[in-house]
Write a protein that holds these residues in place. Structure first.
Motif, PDB file in Angstrom:
ATOM      1  N   SER A 166       0.829  -1.204   0.000  1.00  0.00           N
ATOM      2  CA  SER A 166       0.000   0.000   0.000  1.00  0.00           C
ATOM      3  C   SER A 166       0.864   1.255   0.000  1.00  0.00           C
ATOM      4  O   SER A 166       0.493   2.267  -0.603  1.00  0.00           O
ATOM      5  N   ALA A 167       2.011   1.206   0.636  1.00  0.00           N
ATOM      6  CA  ALA A 167       2.903   2.365   0.632  1.00  0.00           C
ATOM      7  C   ALA A 167       3.548   2.559  -0.731  1.00  0.00           C
ATOM      8  O   ALA A 167       3.699   3.694  -1.203  1.00  0.00           O
ATOM      9  N   ILE A 168       3.922   1.475  -1.388  1.00  0.00           N
ATOM     10  CA  ILE A 168       4.574   1.587  -2.691  1.00  0.00           C
ATOM     11  C   ILE A 168       3.561   1.953  -3.773  1.00  0.00           C
ATOM     12  O   ILE A 168       3.930   2.526  -4.806  1.00  0.00           O
ATOM     13  N   SER A 169       2.284   1.688  -3.573  1.00  0.00           N
ATOM     14  CA  SER A 169       1.278   2.055  -4.574  1.00  0.00           C
ATOM     15  C   SER A 169       1.198   3.569  -4.729  1.00  0.00           C
ATOM     16  O   SER A 169       0.937   4.067  -5.824  1.00  0.00           O
ATOM     17  N   PHE A 170       1.417   4.308  -3.658  1.00  0.00           N
ATOM     18  CA  PHE A 170       1.433   5.766  -3.752  1.00  0.00           C
ATOM     19  C   PHE A 170       2.587   6.237  -4.631  1.00  0.00           C
ATOM     20  O   PHE A 170       2.430   7.153  -5.442  1.00  0.00           O
ATOM     21  N   ILE A 171       3.726   5.620  -4.503  1.00  0.00           N
ATOM     22  CA  ILE A 171       4.881   5.986  -5.325  1.00  0.00           C
ATOM     23  C   ILE A 171       4.616   5.648  -6.787  1.00  0.00           C
ATOM     24  O   ILE A 171       4.987   6.404  -7.690  1.00  0.00           O
ATOM     25  N   MET A 172       3.950   4.535  -7.038  1.00  0.00           N
ATOM     26  CA  MET A 172       3.608   4.172  -8.415  1.00  0.00           C
ATOM     27  C   MET A 172       2.611   5.156  -9.017  1.00  0.00           C
ATOM     28  O   MET A 172       2.643   5.415 -10.215  1.00  0.00           O
ATOM     29  N   LEU A 173       1.718   5.703  -8.198  1.00  0.00           N
ATOM     30  CA  LEU A 173       0.771   6.700  -8.687  1.00  0.00           C
ATOM     31  C   LEU A 173       1.480   7.960  -9.164  1.00  0.00           C
ATOM     32  O   LEU A 173       0.965   8.693 -10.006  1.00  0.00           O
ATOM     33  N   ILE A 174       2.657   8.223  -8.655  1.00  0.00           N
ATOM     34  CA  ILE A 174       3.432   9.384  -9.085  1.00  0.00           C
ATOM     35  C   ILE A 174       4.362   9.021 -10.237  1.00  0.00           C
ATOM     36  O   ILE A 174       4.509   9.784 -11.192  1.00  0.00           O
ATOM     37  N   ALA A 175       4.970   7.856 -10.195  1.00  0.00           N
ATOM     38  CA  ALA A 175       6.000   7.496 -11.168  1.00  0.00           C
ATOM     39  C   ALA A 175       5.438   7.136 -12.538  1.00  0.00           C
ATOM     40  O   ALA A 175       6.040   7.480 -13.560  1.00  0.00           O
ATOM     41  N   VAL A 176       4.318   6.474 -12.596  1.00  0.00           N
ATOM     42  CA  VAL A 176       3.760   6.054 -13.888  1.00  0.00           C
ATOM     43  C   VAL A 176       3.352   7.247 -14.756  1.00  0.00           C
ATOM     44  O   VAL A 176       3.666   7.259 -15.955  1.00  0.00           O
ATOM     45  N   PRO A 177       2.691   8.281 -14.218  1.00  0.00           N
ATOM     46  CA  PRO A 177       2.411   9.440 -15.081  1.00  0.00           C
ATOM     47  C   PRO A 177       3.669  10.162 -15.564  1.00  0.00           C
ATOM     48  O   PRO A 177       3.667  10.728 -16.657  1.00  0.00           O
ATOM     49  N   ILE A 178       4.737  10.116 -14.798  1.00  0.00           N
ATOM     50  CA  ILE A 178       5.990  10.737 -15.248  1.00  0.00           C
ATOM     51  C   ILE A 178       6.519   9.998 -16.475  1.00  0.00           C
ATOM     52  O   ILE A 178       6.946  10.623 -17.448  1.00  0.00           O
ATOM     53  N   LEU A 179       6.470   8.675 -16.468  1.00  0.00           N
ATOM     54  CA  LEU A 179       6.891   7.902 -17.641  1.00  0.00           C
ATOM     55  C   LEU A 179       5.974   8.162 -18.836  1.00  0.00           C
ATOM     56  O   LEU A 179       6.430   8.236 -19.975  1.00  0.00           O
ATOM     57  N   THR A 180       4.685   8.302 -18.579  1.00  0.00           N
ATOM     58  CA  THR A 180       3.733   8.567 -19.652  1.00  0.00           C
ATOM     59  C   THR A 180       3.973   9.931 -20.267  1.00  0.00           C
ATOM     60  O   THR A 180       3.900  10.087 -21.489  1.00  0.00           O
ATOM     61  N   MET A 181       4.261  10.924 -19.444  1.00  0.00           N
ATOM     62  CA  MET A 181       4.537  12.269 -19.968  1.00  0.00           C
ATOM     63  C   MET A 181       5.767  12.256 -20.858  1.00  0.00           C
ATOM     64  O   MET A 181       5.817  12.951 -21.874  1.00  0.00           O
ATOM     65  N   ARG A 182       6.753  11.449 -20.516  1.00  0.00           N
ATOM     66  CA  ARG A 182       7.955  11.360 -21.332  1.00  0.00           C
ATOM     67  C   ARG A 182       7.630  10.807 -22.713  1.00  0.00           C
ATOM     68  O   ARG A 182       8.071  11.330 -23.730  1.00  0.00           O
ATOM     69  N   SER A 183       6.859   9.735 -22.752  1.00  0.00           N
ATOM     70  CA  SER A 183       6.539   9.148 -24.048  1.00  0.00           C
ATOM     71  C   SER A 183       5.634  10.061 -24.861  1.00  0.00           C
ATOM     72  O   SER A 183       5.759  10.133 -26.090  1.00  0.00           O
ATOM     73  N   MET A 184       4.745  10.791 -24.223  1.00  0.00           N
ATOM     74  CA  MET A 184       3.896  11.730 -24.953  1.00  0.00           C
ATOM     75  C   MET A 184       4.707  12.887 -25.504  1.00  0.00           C
ATOM     76  O   MET A 184       4.441  13.376 -26.607  1.00  0.00           O
ATOM     77  N   ALA A 185       5.718  13.334 -24.760  1.00  0.00           N
ATOM     78  CA  ALA A 185       6.576  14.406 -25.244  1.00  0.00           C
ATOM     79  C   ALA A 185       7.398  13.948 -26.453  1.00  0.00           C
ATOM     80  O   ALA A 185       7.604  14.725 -27.388  1.00  0.00           O
ATOM     81  N   GLU A 186       7.844  12.701 -26.437  1.00  0.00           N
ATOM     82  CA  GLU A 186       8.581  12.169 -27.585  1.00  0.00           C
ATOM     83  C   GLU A 186       7.683  12.067 -28.810  1.00  0.00           C
ATOM     84  O   GLU A 186       8.111  12.361 -29.927  1.00  0.00           O
ATOM     85  N   GLU A 187       6.428  11.675 -28.620  1.00  0.00           N
ATOM     86  CA  GLU A 187       5.483  11.591 -29.726  1.00  0.00           C
ATOM     87  C   GLU A 187       5.210  12.977 -30.310  1.00  0.00           C
ATOM     88  O   GLU A 187       5.123  13.161 -31.519  1.00  0.00           O
ATOM     89  N   ARG A 188       5.076  13.944 -29.451  1.00  0.00           N
ATOM     90  CA  ARG A 188       4.837  15.311 -29.912  1.00  0.00           C
ATOM     91  C   ARG A 188       6.055  15.848 -30.656  1.00  0.00           C
ATOM     92  O   ARG A 188       5.928  16.551 -31.653  1.00  0.00           O
ATOM     93  N   HIS A 189       7.242  15.503 -30.171  1.00  0.00           N
ATOM     94  CA  HIS A 189       8.468  15.964 -30.806  1.00  0.00           C
ATOM     95  C   HIS A 189       8.655  15.347 -32.210  1.00  0.00           C
ATOM     96  O   HIS A 189       9.062  16.012 -33.139  1.00  0.00           O
ATOM     97  N   SER A 190       8.317  14.071 -32.330  1.00  0.00           N
ATOM     98  CA  SER A 190       8.479  13.398 -33.618  1.00  0.00           C
ATOM     99  C   SER A 190       7.245  13.573 -34.521  1.00  0.00           C
ATOM    100  O   SER A 190       7.244  13.106 -35.647  1.00  0.00           O
ATOM    101  N   ARG A 191       6.212  14.217 -34.016  1.00  0.00           N
ATOM    102  CA  ARG A 191       4.980  14.516 -34.756  1.00  0.00           C
ATOM    103  C   ARG A 191       4.309  13.264 -35.313  1.00  0.00           C
ATOM    104  O   ARG A 191       3.892  13.218 -36.458  1.00  0.00           O
ATOM    105  N   THR A 192       4.200  12.253 -34.458  1.00  0.00           N
ATOM    106  CA  THR A 192       3.496  11.044 -34.881  1.00  0.00           C
ATOM    107  C   THR A 192       2.208  10.878 -34.098  1.00  0.00           C
ATOM    108  O   THR A 192       2.014  11.443 -33.064  1.00  0.00           O
TER     109      THR A 192
END
Length: 76
Positions: free
Chosen positions: A50-76
């Motif tokens: 339960s304690a690590i689930s809070f950390i995952m709630l923060i870390a997973v959107p950070i990874l998603t933002m990275r991939s979305m930024a790469e998609e925006r940069h490559s215009r795909t």
């Protein structure tokens, strides 16, 4: 959809991002396990999960933002 999943999975583990993410999550899980289960003596691993689930709630959107930024940069 499977093709996108494979491409993203490979992109995370061809550079250091995926490996650092896994190392950080395992290190934090180990710290919580040490604090809750070994030091405090609680017999349930659910406290650690339960304690690590809070950390995952923060870390997973950070990874998603990275991939979305790469998609925006490559215009795909």
């Amino acid at each position: 959809m499977i093709a996108i999943l494979k491409r993203e999975w490979k992109s995370y583990f061809q550079n250091n991002t995926g490996w650092l993410f896994i190392a950080a999550v395992l290190a934090l899980y180990g710290l919580y396990f040490l604090a809750y289960n070994l030091r405090a003596g609680y017999p349930y691993v659910s406290y650690t999960l339960s304690a690590i689930s809070f950390i995952m709630l923060i870390a997973v959107p950070i990874l998603t933002m990275r991939s979305m930024a790469e998609e925006r940069h490559s215009r795909t």
